[in-house]
Design a protein around this motif. Structure first.
Motif, PDB file in Angstrom:
ATOM      1  N   LYS A 165      -5.187  11.707  -3.510  1.00 59.64           N
ATOM      2  CA  LYS A 165      -6.505  11.073  -3.449  1.00 59.64           C
ATOM      3  C   LYS A 165      -6.855  10.707  -2.011  1.00 59.64           C
ATOM      4  O   LYS A 165      -7.989  10.890  -1.567  1.00 59.64           O
ATOM      5  CB  LYS A 165      -6.540   9.819  -4.325  1.00 59.64           C
ATOM      6  N   LEU A 166      -5.873  10.189  -1.267  1.00 60.86           N
ATOM      7  CA  LEU A 166      -6.128   9.815   0.119  1.00 60.86           C
ATOM      8  C   LEU A 166      -6.250  11.041   1.022  1.00 60.86           C
ATOM      9  O   LEU A 166      -6.993  11.028   1.997  1.00 60.86           O
ATOM     10  CB  LEU A 166      -5.003   8.903   0.627  1.00 60.86           C
ATOM     11  N   GLN A 167      -5.524  12.111   0.675  1.00 55.22           N
ATOM     12  CA  GLN A 167      -5.577  13.321   1.497  1.00 55.22           C
ATOM     13  C   GLN A 167      -6.930  14.018   1.412  1.00 55.22           C
ATOM     14  O   GLN A 167      -7.257  14.835   2.271  1.00 55.22           O
ATOM     15  CB  GLN A 167      -4.463  14.290   1.080  1.00 55.22           C
ATOM     16  N   GLU A 168      -7.707  13.706   0.381  1.00 58.24           N
ATOM     17  CA  GLU A 168      -9.046  14.286   0.267  1.00 58.24           C
ATOM     18  C   GLU A 168     -10.016  13.668   1.272  1.00 58.24           C
ATOM     19  O   GLU A 168     -11.106  14.178   1.472  1.00 58.24           O
ATOM     20  CB  GLU A 168      -9.579  14.082  -1.153  1.00 58.24           C
ATOM     21  N   LEU A 169      -9.606  12.555   1.900  1.00 60.53           N
ATOM     22  CA  LEU A 169     -10.460  11.833   2.832  1.00 60.53           C
ATOM     23  C   LEU A 169      -9.994  12.066   4.268  1.00 60.53           C
ATOM     24  O   LEU A 169      -8.898  12.565   4.514  1.00 60.53           O
ATOM     25  CB  LEU A 169     -10.425  10.334   2.518  1.00 60.53           C
ATOM     26  N   THR A 170     -10.844  11.697   5.204  1.00 60.21           N
ATOM     27  CA  THR A 170     -10.492  11.791   6.615  1.00 60.21           C
ATOM     28  C   THR A 170     -10.023  10.420   7.080  1.00 60.21           C
ATOM     29  O   THR A 170     -10.833   9.519   7.341  1.00 60.21           O
ATOM     30  CB  THR A 170     -11.700  12.236   7.464  1.00 60.21           C
ATOM     31  N   LEU A 171      -8.703  10.244   7.156  1.00 58.54           N
ATOM     32  CA  LEU A 171      -8.143   8.968   7.566  1.00 58.54           C
ATOM     33  C   LEU A 171      -8.020   8.920   9.086  1.00 58.54           C
ATOM     34  O   LEU A 171      -7.531   9.865   9.706  1.00 58.54           O
ATOM     35  CB  LEU A 171      -6.759   8.763   6.940  1.00 58.54           C
ATOM     36  N   ALA A 172      -8.446   7.802   9.670  1.00 61.89           N
ATOM     37  CA  ALA A 172      -8.317   7.645  11.112  1.00 61.89           C
ATOM     38  C   ALA A 172      -6.839   7.526  11.480  1.00 61.89           C
ATOM     39  O   ALA A 172      -6.059   6.849  10.797  1.00 61.89           O
ATOM     40  CB  ALA A 172      -9.076   6.397  11.565  1.00 61.89           C
ATOM     41  N   LYS A 173      -6.437   8.210  12.542  1.00 60.96           N
ATOM     42  CA  LYS A 173      -5.050   8.142  12.990  1.00 60.96           C
ATOM     43  C   LYS A 173      -4.706   6.755  13.515  1.00 60.96           C
ATOM     44  O   LYS A 173      -3.584   6.292  13.379  1.00 60.96           O
ATOM     45  CB  LYS A 173      -4.809   9.181  14.092  1.00 60.96           C
ATOM     46  N   ASP A 174      -5.709   6.099  14.134  1.00 63.22           N
ATOM     47  CA  ASP A 174      -5.500   4.763  14.672  1.00 63.22           C
ATOM     48  C   ASP A 174      -5.284   3.769  13.531  1.00 63.22           C
ATOM     49  O   ASP A 174      -6.177   3.524  12.721  1.00 63.22           O
ATOM     50  CB  ASP A 174      -6.724   4.351  15.510  1.00 63.22           C
ATOM     51  N   GLY A 175      -4.096   3.215  13.444  1.00 63.64           N
ATOM     52  CA  GLY A 175      -3.775   2.236  12.408  1.00 63.64           C
ATOM     53  C   GLY A 175      -3.431   2.841  11.066  1.00 63.64           C
ATOM     54  O   GLY A 175      -3.364   2.108  10.068  1.00 63.64           O
ATOM     55  N   MET A 176      -3.186   4.153  11.002  1.00 60.51           N
ATOM     56  CA  MET A 176      -2.975   4.800   9.715  1.00 60.51           C
ATOM     57  C   MET A 176      -1.747   4.246   8.988  1.00 60.51           C
ATOM     58  O   MET A 176      -1.821   3.946   7.789  1.00 60.51           O
ATOM     59  CB  MET A 176      -2.822   6.311   9.883  1.00 60.51           C
ATOM     60  N   ILE A 177      -0.633   4.106   9.684  1.00 58.06           N
ATOM     61  CA  ILE A 177       0.586   3.669   8.999  1.00 58.06           C
ATOM     62  C   ILE A 177       0.461   2.230   8.487  1.00 58.06           C
ATOM     63  O   ILE A 177       0.771   1.971   7.310  1.00 58.06           O
ATOM     64  CB  ILE A 177       1.809   3.853   9.916  1.00 58.06           C
ATOM     65  N   PRO A 178      -0.003   1.259   9.309  1.00 58.60           N
ATOM     66  CA  PRO A 178      -0.211  -0.089   8.735  1.00 58.60           C
ATOM     67  C   PRO A 178      -1.196  -0.098   7.569  1.00 58.60           C
ATOM     68  O   PRO A 178      -1.000  -0.835   6.592  1.00 58.60           O
ATOM     69  CB  PRO A 178      -0.757  -0.896   9.918  1.00 58.60           C
ATOM     70  N   ASN A 179      -2.232   0.730   7.662  1.00 60.49           N
ATOM     71  CA  ASN A 179      -3.198   0.783   6.568  1.00 60.49           C
ATOM     72  C   ASN A 179      -2.582   1.369   5.308  1.00 60.49           C
ATOM     73  O   ASN A 179      -2.857   0.902   4.194  1.00 60.49           O
ATOM     74  CB  ASN A 179      -4.418   1.606   6.987  1.00 60.49           C
ATOM     75  N   LEU A 180      -1.751   2.396   5.464  1.00 59.81           N
ATOM     76  CA  LEU A 180      -1.076   2.990   4.307  1.00 59.81           C
ATOM     77  C   LEU A 180      -0.120   1.997   3.660  1.00 59.81           C
ATOM     78  O   LEU A 180      -0.048   1.900   2.430  1.00 59.81           O
ATOM     79  CB  LEU A 180      -0.309   4.247   4.729  1.00 59.81           C
ATOM     80  N   ILE A 181       0.625   1.282   4.490  1.00 60.35           N
ATOM     81  CA  ILE A 181       1.538   0.274   3.956  1.00 60.35           C
ATOM     82  C   ILE A 181       0.747  -0.807   3.214  1.00 60.35           C
ATOM     83  O   ILE A 181       1.138  -1.261   2.134  1.00 60.35           O
ATOM     84  CB  ILE A 181       2.384  -0.341   5.083  1.00 60.35           C
ATOM     85  N   SER A 182      -0.385  -1.195   3.780  1.00 58.69           N
ATOM     86  CA  SER A 182      -1.241  -2.192   3.121  1.00 58.69           C
ATOM     87  C   SER A 182      -1.767  -1.661   1.794  1.00 58.69           C
ATOM     88  O   SER A 182      -1.814  -2.394   0.787  1.00 58.69           O
ATOM     89  CB  SER A 182      -2.417  -2.560   4.037  1.00 58.69           C
TER      90      SER A 182
END
Length: 242
Positions: A165-182
């Motif tokens: 579901k998330l891969q269908e979107l364009t996630l910003a690289k900046d802050g991606m890992i903290p956002n994913l953990i959140s």
């Protein structure tokens, strides 16, 4: 866990009750079955956001879990015959380990798979759990899969479903890992809230004299819902995603 052996033939009354329950489930599922994913407002936020957004991603993760009928059906099946909180905790922890692993790794390392196939396997997990609750594996096939291993393995697929579901979107690289953990923490929070409600309702149901009898109907309906999920996802695969 295997307290309700599968009868060779359901009585006419049980069949009628199962059909009625199935009809209610279909009515509830019909408006949301294809919509399970990220809605337009959430999609716009995710694709437009940059930097670390801990609280919004926690909210999105929790929202996705509490509206994720496929995840909730599987969890309901997992805890159906679990009476001790210790056992509930053990199984839910295995499920959490599974889906957290593939959610994070799938997005971070861009490991992709067809979302229709993954969601069909998630539907299969619902079918598996219903059959397991009915002791169908031992009755029909003469063996019973390891339930904890199955919950962990299917947890991997549920997490991969979240990742698609998330891969269908364009996630910003900046802050991606903290956002994913959140997001993952939010998923766990949503799971805890949904599980609390399911357990409360389940315990009330267990106190009724009809629980043992109606448990067979409920798991038959759960199995049917799983097959419906599989059918819808395979139809989507052959019409849109093949």
């Amino acid at each position: 866990m295997h307290s309700a052996p599968l009868p060779p033939l359901l009585s006419p009354g049980v069949r009628r009750a199962a059909l009625l329950l199935l009809g209610v489930m279909l009515a509830l599922m019909s408006s949301t079955l294809w919509a399970h994913g990220v809605n337009e407002n959430d999609k716009a936020f995710i694709e437009g956001a940059s930097g670390v957004n801990i609280i919004p991603y926690m909210y999105l993760g929790a929202k996705h879990m509490v509206t994720g009928y496929d995840h909730l059906l599987f969890l309901a099946g997992v805890i159906f015959f679990l009476y001790r909180l210790k056992d509930v905790g053990a199984y839910v922890t295995l499920f959490a380990i599974g889906h957290s692993t593939t959610l994070l790794l799938g997005v971070i390392f861009d490991i992709r798979a067809n979302p229709f196939i993954i969601d069909a396997i998630i539907g299969l997990s619902v079918v598996y759990k219903a059959i397991d609750n009915l002791d169908g594996f031992r009755t029909w096939f003469g063996f019973s899969p390891n339930p904890k291993a199955a919950v962990l393995i299917f947890g991997f697929f549920h997490g991969f479903g979240l990742a698609t579901k998330l891969q269908e979107l364009t996630l910003a690289k900046d802050g991606m890992i903290p956002n994913l953990i959140s997001f993952n923490i939010g998923v766990e929070m949503g799971q805890f809230m949904a599980l609390t409600i399911i357990l409360l309702l389940m315990n009330l149901w267990r106190m009724s004299d009809s629980f043992r009898r109606s448990a067979i109907v409920a798991n038959a309906a759960l199995m049917t819902a799983g097959f419906l999920l599989i059918g819808y996802q395979l139809a989507g695969y052959f019409t849109q995603g093949a």
